[in-house]
Design a protein around this motif. Structure first.
Motif, PDB file in Angstrom:
ATOM      1  N   LEU A   1    -124.246   0.698   5.542  1.00  0.00           N
ATOM      2  CA  LEU A   1    -123.459   1.080   6.711  1.00  0.00           C
ATOM      3  C   LEU A   1    -123.860   0.262   7.939  1.00  0.00           C
ATOM      4  CD1 LEU A   1    -123.486   4.949   6.212  1.00  0.00           C
ATOM      5  CD2 LEU A   1    -121.567   3.403   5.793  1.00  0.00           C
ATOM      6  N   GLU A   2    -125.145  -0.020   8.075  1.00  0.00           N
ATOM      7  CA  GLU A   2    -125.627  -0.832   9.200  1.00  0.00           C
ATOM      8  C   GLU A   2    -125.017  -2.232   9.152  1.00  0.00           C
ATOM      9  OE1 GLU A   2    -127.730  -2.183  12.480  1.00  0.00           O
ATOM     10  OE2 GLU A   2    -127.926  -0.146  11.720  1.00  0.00           O
ATOM     11  N   ARG A   3    -125.005  -2.844   7.976  1.00  0.00           N
ATOM     12  CA  ARG A   3    -124.518  -4.211   7.841  1.00  0.00           C
ATOM     13  C   ARG A   3    -122.994  -4.293   7.924  1.00  0.00           C
ATOM     14  NH1 ARG A   3    -128.075  -7.986   5.138  1.00  0.00           N
ATOM     15  NH2 ARG A   3    -130.174  -7.134   4.954  1.00  0.00           N
ATOM     16  N   ARG A   4    -122.299  -3.388   7.223  1.00  0.00           N
ATOM     17  CA  ARG A   4    -120.840  -3.485   7.147  1.00  0.00           C
ATOM     18  C   ARG A   4    -120.140  -2.929   8.383  1.00  0.00           C
ATOM     19  NH1 ARG A   4    -122.514  -5.880   3.290  1.00  0.00           N
ATOM     20  NH2 ARG A   4    -121.711  -5.821   1.138  1.00  0.00           N
ATOM     21  N   LEU A   5    -120.669  -1.846   8.958  1.00  0.00           N
ATOM     22  CA  LEU A   5    -119.961  -1.165  10.045  1.00  0.00           C
ATOM     23  C   LEU A   5    -120.608  -1.416  11.402  1.00  0.00           C
ATOM     24  CD1 LEU A   5    -119.246   2.313   8.401  1.00  0.00           C
ATOM     25  CD2 LEU A   5    -117.969   0.179   8.182  1.00  0.00           C
TER      26      LEU A   5
END
Length: 432
Positions: free
Chosen positions: A173-177
């Protein structure tokens, strides 16, 4: 030559303020306050201008809060300096703020600024060895009313860090969003289009709502949860209320919009005649593309039953990612137990045994077992086995056996069959 004079700011002076701002920037001086802040204070706080032949040649803008006043902006055209205009502007804006009962008037000046004479002549003292800190608050004052009407709120900072374990999901979630949304300019340099809508799916109790709130907290964007069951009572019907809600959301600068159990309004469309909910699904399918055109927003839909969602709902172009949120792994369960066990007894409890015994538990299951163990230990400490006071030392917390007993009595949320279906759904419908 006509002498300059100082008067109150008029709305027609905005172009003059803008010209002063551009002049300051042209001299390689970066103002402390942004242009939007200066213009807002001109309209809502205290501002005076120096004019000559109806031309704005200088301005001073102040803001008062309680007994503290601040000079937000002071600028004079270069050809009019050294004429006492700055001193006169400061005196005038200070007199406008005087009714607030100020006990202190302060000003922050860029380090490159050399025109400090006006401040010295007005009695300002230059403070040494001070450092200036600032943090941008994403929610502006004018957004608070529409945010409140939507039932939205600004969540506490730190929710992201409070999510125990689940490192694999958090990293994804940190990387994609979070990364492309929080660093939109950098993402643009790399040709990355920030996500606008995602689906979180997984068995009940795995923390989808918690992650949605944590993302909002991480971005420091307002959190707006849309409840279809509440909208259904609206006189204009669920579809109309849904449309009106998203029109109100469009007034916000930033927002994380969350719809839980989205399958209630986006399930497979079928049947003759069409069911009433099909109109709601159609409306939602129209809302999402319009929502995606607005920057600074993220729609998060969560579902326990992704197989029931309409195929058009999950289509590319509507949702950037379809992300599974599954049962916590060994590391995540350990972090959760470490969080729930009281610090006074955690070193005496066999945490590794609890982690092994709760394989297949959801975060909600682990929390329930931990709370249950604490309650049982408290009752035994106070009442014993029902015949008198307990034998435990005062203040002693739950033991390993208390936790094991609570685990044995906890009915797990996710059955083996449901978990197997979830693993199948990851391969068939997941998109990360």
């Amino acid at each position: 030559m006509t002498k300059w004079r100082v008067r109150d700011f008029h709305s027609t002076d905005l172009d003059g303020i803008l010209h002063l701002w551009e002049t300051v920037k042209a001299n390689n001086v970066e103002p402390v306050y942004s242009l939007s802040e200066v213009l807002a204070s001109c309209e809502k706080d205290h501002a005076v201008v120096a004019v000559q032949n109806d031309q704005v040649i200088g301005a001073a803008v102040g803001r008062a809060a309680h007994d503290q006043g601040w000079i937000v902006f002071l600028a004079i055209l270069p050809e009019y300096r050294s004429r006492g205009i700055g001193t006169a502007l400061l005196a005038a804006v200070e007199s406008r703020m005087a009714p607030h009962g100020l006990t202190k008037l302060s000003a922050l000046m860029p380090e490159a600024e050399t025109r400090v004479g006006a401040f010295i002549s007005r009695g300002f003292a230059m403070k040494q060895n001070l450092r200036y800190f600032e943090r941008i608050i994403p929610v502006q004052r004018q957004e608070l009313e529409p945010l409140s009407s939507l039932g939205g709120r600004v969540l506490a900072r730190g929710l992201w860090e409070n999510v125990s374990g689940m490192h694999r999901e958090k990293e994804l979630l940190e990387r994609r969003l979070v990364l492309p949304l929080a660093k939109a300019d950098l993402a643009d340099e790399f040709g990355v289009v920030p996500p606008r809508a995602v689906v979180l799916f997984g068995p009940p109790g795995t923390g989808k709502t918690t992650f949605a709130k944590a993302i909002s907290s991480r971005l420091e964007w307002p959190f707006v949860e849309v409840f279809p069951s509440r909208l259904a009572a609206d006189p204009q019907g669920l579809a109309g209320a849904l449309r009106e809600t998203f029109l109100q959301i469009a007034e916000l600068e930033h927002a994380v919009v969350f719809i839980d159990e989205v399958e209630e309004i986006a399930s497979h469309r079928s049947g003759e005649p069409p069911s009433p909910l099909q109109g709601v699904t159609n409306e939602l399918l129209k809302i999402i593309p319009a929502f995606r055109e607005q920057p600074g927003r993220l729609l998060i839909c969560a579902t326990n039953f992704i197989r029931t969602l309409d195929s058009a709902f999950l289509r590319h172009g509507r949702f950037d990612y379809v992300i599974p949120i599954g049962l916590p792994d060994h590391q995540a369960r350990e972090a959760m137990w470490q969080r729930f066990i009281p610090a006074s007894v955690v070193n005496d409890v066999d945490v590794d045994l609890l982690v092994r015994r709760t394989d297949g538990f959801t975060p909600a299951d682990i929390e329930y077992a931990a709370r249950s163990a604490s309650q049982r230990a408290l009752e035994k400490a106070v009442y014993g086995n029902g015949s008198g006071p307990g034998e435990r030392e005062p203040g002693k917390g739950p033991s390993t056996q208390d936790y094991l007993d609570a685990i044995d009595d906890t009915r797990t949320t996710v059955s083996e069959q449901v978990h197997e279906q979830f693993l199948e759904d990851i391969g068939a419908l997941g998109r990360v």
